[in-house]
Design a protein around this motif. Structure first.
Motif, PDB file in Angstrom:
ATOM      1  N   GLY A 124      -9.257  35.659  73.754  1.00 10.39           N
ATOM      2  CA  GLY A 124      -8.646  34.438  73.243  1.00 10.39           C
ATOM      3  C   GLY A 124      -9.262  33.963  71.950  1.00 10.39           C
ATOM      4  O   GLY A 124      -9.380  32.761  71.713  1.00 10.39           O
ATOM      5  N   VAL A 125      -9.659  34.890  71.085  1.00  4.68           N
ATOM      6  CA  VAL A 125     -10.317  34.537  69.825  1.00  4.68           C
ATOM      7  C   VAL A 125      -9.462  33.544  69.041  1.00  4.68           C
ATOM      8  O   VAL A 125      -8.265  33.744  68.856  1.00  4.68           O
ATOM      9  CB  VAL A 125     -10.566  35.805  68.972  1.00  4.68           C
ATOM     10  N   GLY A 126     -10.095  32.464  68.618  1.00  2.00           N
ATOM     11  CA  GLY A 126      -9.430  31.483  67.781  1.00  2.00           C
ATOM     12  C   GLY A 126      -8.859  30.285  68.509  1.00  2.00           C
ATOM     13  O   GLY A 126      -8.334  29.373  67.891  1.00  2.00           O
ATOM     14  N   PHE A 127      -8.967  30.279  69.839  1.00  2.40           N
ATOM     15  CA  PHE A 127      -8.378  29.192  70.622  1.00  2.40           C
ATOM     16  C   PHE A 127      -9.336  28.682  71.685  1.00  2.40           C
ATOM     17  O   PHE A 127     -10.106  29.460  72.255  1.00  2.40           O
ATOM     18  CB  PHE A 127      -7.099  29.678  71.321  1.00  2.40           C
ATOM     19  N   PRO A 128      -9.263  27.389  72.001  1.00  3.76           N
ATOM     20  CA  PRO A 128     -10.036  26.874  73.135  1.00  3.76           C
ATOM     21  C   PRO A 128      -9.562  27.575  74.415  1.00  3.76           C
ATOM     22  O   PRO A 128      -8.405  28.000  74.512  1.00  3.76           O
ATOM     23  CB  PRO A 128      -9.690  25.382  73.176  1.00  3.76           C
TER      24      PRO A 128
END
Length: 163
Positions: A104-108
């Motif tokens: 989930g790189v880039g997101f909470p």
């Protein structure tokens, strides 16, 4: 020995001055950067078995396009919070393995595939662990899963997302 001509002396002096000036600029730039640079806080660590992983109990801001809060649990897995995870669970445990998409790189966490999948399940009966890390490959999935099992992590299902 021959005497140096006036032109040779001038070129030598100019070259020496230029080299000294360049050295001085690099030294000052390095010193200034060392004093003013804030250390980057990243969750990644080297791993002797499966190359790279996350630090356990990490919590901090990461930046990938946007800044977002990132947490890892006691196992060093991306998670909703920096929580302790027992190697055994009475819940039906699902382990996710994959690369940056599954991580989930880039997101909470709540906006990642793992977070949405976990929220869709009954949390009283199911537990989702996200063991994915960017740049993982099938060989690293295998090595990490083998290592986790050898260290006593219990799970009921493993979902492997191969890109």
């Amino acid at each position: 020995m021959q005497q140096m001509t006036s032109r040779t002396k001038t070129l030598l002096l100019l070259s020496s001055s230029l080299l000294f000036g360049l050295f001085l600029c690099f030294a000052l730039d390095f010193s200034y950067s060392a004093i003013t640079r804030k250390p980057e806080i990243e969750p990644g660590v080297r791993n002797s078995v499966y190359h790279h992983a996350f630090k356990p109990y990490f919590q901090g801001l990461r930046k990938f396009g946007q800044k977002y809060m990132f947490f890892t649990n006691s196992l060093g897995f991306a998670d909703r919070s920096a929580r302790s995870v027992d190697p055994r669970s009475s819940k039906h445990r699902i382990l996710l393995l994959g690369d940056s998409f599954t991580e989930g790189v880039g997101f909470p966490y709540d906006q990642t595939f793992a977070g949405i999948f976990s929220a869709a399940l009954d949390n009283e009966r199911f537990e989702v662990l996200n063991a994915a890390v960017a740049s993982y490959s099938p060989r690293l999935y295998y090595l990490k899963l083998k290592d986790l099992l050898e260290h006593g992590l219990k799970m009921d299902e493993v979902f492997v997302y191969i890109d």
